[in-house]
Design a protein around this motif. Sequence first.
Motif, PDB file in Angstrom:
ATOM      1  N   MET A  47       0.803  -1.360  -0.132  1.00  0.00           N
ATOM      2  CA  MET A  47      -0.043   0.236   0.144  1.00  0.00           C
ATOM      3  C   MET A  47       0.829   1.172  -0.219  1.00  0.00           C
ATOM      4  N   GLY A  48       0.107   1.878  -1.153  1.00  0.00           N
ATOM      5  CA  GLY A  48       1.248   3.545  -0.792  1.00  0.00           C
ATOM      6  C   GLY A  48       0.640   4.960  -0.383  1.00  0.00           C
ATOM      7  N   PHE A  49      -0.037   5.022   1.031  1.00  0.00           N
ATOM      8  CA  PHE A  49      -0.141   6.035   1.467  1.00  0.00           C
ATOM      9  C   PHE A  49       0.760   6.923   1.746  1.00  0.00           C
ATOM     10  N   ARG A  50       1.777   6.398   1.477  1.00  0.00           N
ATOM     11  CA  ARG A  50       2.519   7.876   2.956  1.00  0.00           C
ATOM     12  C   ARG A  50       2.606   8.897   2.245  1.00  0.00           C
ATOM     13  N   GLU A  51       2.500   8.798   0.768  1.00  0.00           N
ATOM     14  CA  GLU A  51       2.431  10.302   0.479  1.00  0.00           C
ATOM     15  C   GLU A  51       1.513  11.032   0.960  1.00  0.00           C
ATOM     16  N   ASP A  52      -0.294  10.011   0.427  1.00  0.00           N
ATOM     17  CA  ASP A  52      -1.401  11.214   0.934  1.00  0.00           C
ATOM     18  C   ASP A  52      -1.359  11.094   2.398  1.00  0.00           C
ATOM     19  N   VAL A  53      -0.619  10.012   3.049  1.00  0.00           N
ATOM     20  CA  VAL A  53      -1.234  11.030   4.673  1.00  0.00           C
ATOM     21  C   VAL A  53       0.495  12.365   5.114  1.00  0.00           C
ATOM     22  N   ARG A  54       0.994  12.132   4.546  1.00  0.00           N
ATOM     23  CA  ARG A  54       2.207  13.113   4.279  1.00  0.00           C
ATOM     24  C   ARG A  54       0.922  14.698   4.118  1.00  0.00           C
ATOM     25  N   LYS A  55       0.157  14.617   2.520  1.00  0.00           N
ATOM     26  CA  LYS A  55      -0.506  15.346   2.351  1.00  0.00           C
ATOM     27  C   LYS A  55      -1.318  15.360   2.792  1.00  0.00           C
ATOM     28  N   VAL A  56      -2.622  15.063   3.505  1.00  0.00           N
ATOM     29  CA  VAL A  56      -3.616  15.284   4.636  1.00  0.00           C
ATOM     30  C   VAL A  56      -2.816  16.029   5.969  1.00  0.00           C
ATOM     31  N   LYS A  57      -1.336  15.210   6.233  1.00  0.00           N
ATOM     32  CA  LYS A  57      -0.246  16.016   7.909  1.00  0.00           C
ATOM     33  C   LYS A  57      -0.327  17.876   7.249  1.00  0.00           C
ATOM     34  N   ALA A  58      -0.324  17.984   6.027  1.00  0.00           N
ATOM     35  CA  ALA A  58      -0.063  19.646   5.851  1.00  0.00           C
ATOM     36  C   ALA A  58      -1.059  20.308   6.416  1.00  0.00           C
ATOM     37  N   LEU A  59      -1.740  19.933   6.450  1.00  0.00           N
ATOM     38  CA  LEU A  59      -3.556  20.841   7.462  1.00  0.00           C
ATOM     39  C   LEU A  59      -4.085  20.313   8.939  1.00  0.00           C
ATOM     40  N   ALA A  60      -3.030  19.755   9.365  1.00  0.00           N
ATOM     41  CA  ALA A  60      -3.284  18.460  10.602  1.00  0.00           C
ATOM     42  C   ALA A  60      -2.256  19.959  11.511  1.00  0.00           C
ATOM     43  N   ASP A  61      -3.085  20.781  11.245  1.00  0.00           N
ATOM     44  CA  ASP A  61      -1.895  22.178  12.505  1.00  0.00           C
ATOM     45  C   ASP A  61      -3.231  22.904  12.193  1.00  0.00           C
ATOM     46  N   GLU A  62      -3.367  23.615  13.525  1.00  0.00           N
ATOM     47  CA  GLU A  62      -4.011  25.108  13.915  1.00  0.00           C
ATOM     48  C   GLU A  62      -3.812  25.888  12.912  1.00  0.00           C
ATOM     49  N   ASP A  92      -2.922   9.390   8.619  1.00  0.00           N
ATOM     50  CA  ASP A  92      -2.503   7.774   9.666  1.00  0.00           C
ATOM     51  C   ASP A  92      -2.678   6.980   8.096  1.00  0.00           C
ATOM     52  N   GLU A  93      -1.501   6.149   7.957  1.00  0.00           N
ATOM     53  CA  GLU A  93      -1.925   5.370   6.780  1.00  0.00           C
ATOM     54  C   GLU A  93      -2.787   4.371   6.920  1.00  0.00           C
ATOM     55  N   ASN A  94      -3.013   3.210   8.116  1.00  0.00           N
ATOM     56  CA  ASN A  94      -3.754   2.170   8.420  1.00  0.00           C
ATOM     57  C   ASN A  94      -5.173   3.239   8.552  1.00  0.00           C
ATOM     58  N   ARG A  95      -5.328   4.483   8.904  1.00  0.00           N
ATOM     59  CA  ARG A  95      -6.899   5.201   9.110  1.00  0.00           C
ATOM     60  C   ARG A  95      -7.317   5.375   7.629  1.00  0.00           C
ATOM     61  N   LEU A  96      -6.286   5.417   6.611  1.00  0.00           N
ATOM     62  CA  LEU A  96      -6.639   5.829   5.385  1.00  0.00           C
ATOM     63  C   LEU A  96      -6.556   4.959   4.692  1.00  0.00           C
ATOM     64  N   ALA A  97      -6.500   3.472   4.911  1.00  0.00           N
ATOM     65  CA  ALA A  97      -6.620   2.184   4.405  1.00  0.00           C
ATOM     66  C   ALA A  97      -7.785   1.753   4.700  1.00  0.00           C
ATOM     67  N   ILE A  98      -8.236   1.774   6.383  1.00  0.00           N
ATOM     68  CA  ILE A  98      -9.944   1.858   6.593  1.00  0.00           C
ATOM     69  C   ILE A  98     -10.576   2.188   5.978  1.00  0.00           C
ATOM     70  N   MET A  99     -10.582   3.157   5.871  1.00  0.00           N
ATOM     71  CA  MET A  99     -11.570   4.267   5.105  1.00  0.00           C
ATOM     72  C   MET A  99     -12.040   3.436   3.657  1.00  0.00           C
ATOM     73  N   LEU A 100     -10.804   3.197   2.773  1.00  0.00           N
ATOM     74  CA  LEU A 100     -11.026   2.416   1.964  1.00  0.00           C
ATOM     75  C   LEU A 100     -11.121   1.285   2.178  1.00  0.00           C
ATOM     76  N   ALA A 101     -10.744   0.101   2.752  1.00  0.00           N
ATOM     77  CA  ALA A 101     -11.875  -1.024   3.150  1.00  0.00           C
ATOM     78  C   ALA A 101     -13.628  -1.138   3.248  1.00  0.00           C
ATOM     79  N   LEU A 102     -14.150   0.355   4.480  1.00  0.00           N
ATOM     80  CA  LEU A 102     -14.987   0.121   4.561  1.00  0.00           C
ATOM     81  C   LEU A 102     -15.740   0.928   3.065  1.00  0.00           C
TER      82      LEU A 102
END
Lengths: 104, 104
Positions: A1-16, B15-25
């Motif tokens: 699974m290659g979610f690493r890059e997507d997680v990085r983009k999501v985290k870019a907004l994960a701060d107030e 988080d990678e696992n939570r992204l995977a869970i969203m797809l799984a559901l």
Amino acid sequence: MGFREDVRKVKALADENRLAIMLALQHGEKCGCVLLEELNITQPTLSHHMKVLCDSGLVASRKEGKWMHYSLSPEGISSYREMISGYVRCDCEKEETPSACCCK
Amino acid sequence: MGFREDVRKVKALADENRLAIMLALQHGEKCGCVLLEELNITQPTLSHHMKVLCDSGLVASRKEGKWMHYSLSPEGISSYREMISGYVRCDCEKEETPSACCCK
DNA sequence: TATATACATTTACACTTGTCAATATATAAA
DNA sequence: TTTATATATTGACAAGTGTAAATGTATATA
């Protein structure tokens, strides 16, 4: 699974502060020193957040003299929304009336 | 400013696992033990991630006997997308042809 | 009741992250 | 060249986060 890059983009907004920066840039380009006045953070902290936002593709930067001008990147915004849509949606396309689904 | 709640929702997907869970559901309800088989994590870790996703509103849970059934929440999904749209968009409404903007 | 299964909670730990002080770099003005 | 301004980088630290082992709880079955 290659979610690493997507997680990085999501985290870019994960701060107030980075959310606040996104709002501050909605009405057009601003330089760092102006952003610094609007946010209650130090200059190194702002520099750190701008790096995260630029790396994510959401924000573009332009250097002019000793100023750095930041603006929202249309391509980055579009790409970000499409990425999120891939995860935050249900399987309504297989339903009878997909166009009526909440995820649209 | 009150970005705290929005940040919490954004972090729910950071988080990678939570992204995977969203797809799984995406294709419908699944119980915890099935998700556990699809992800390479331990049961306590899955339990933790499900709690984060449920607290964010993106995922709904339903208890049946000793099983917990998880599914995407239409309201949570809709709310999440609207929240993101508030931050990830430009100011095109004030332009001449806002409907042609990349952010749409 | 005793046993097995599904899930939650607690605890501990390594890793990440946001923050700022100090410092460095680059550019413009005096 | 000297000084001032805008920004980036480094280093240190506290707080937050993902993970799994151990344990607890609830439900179903033998």
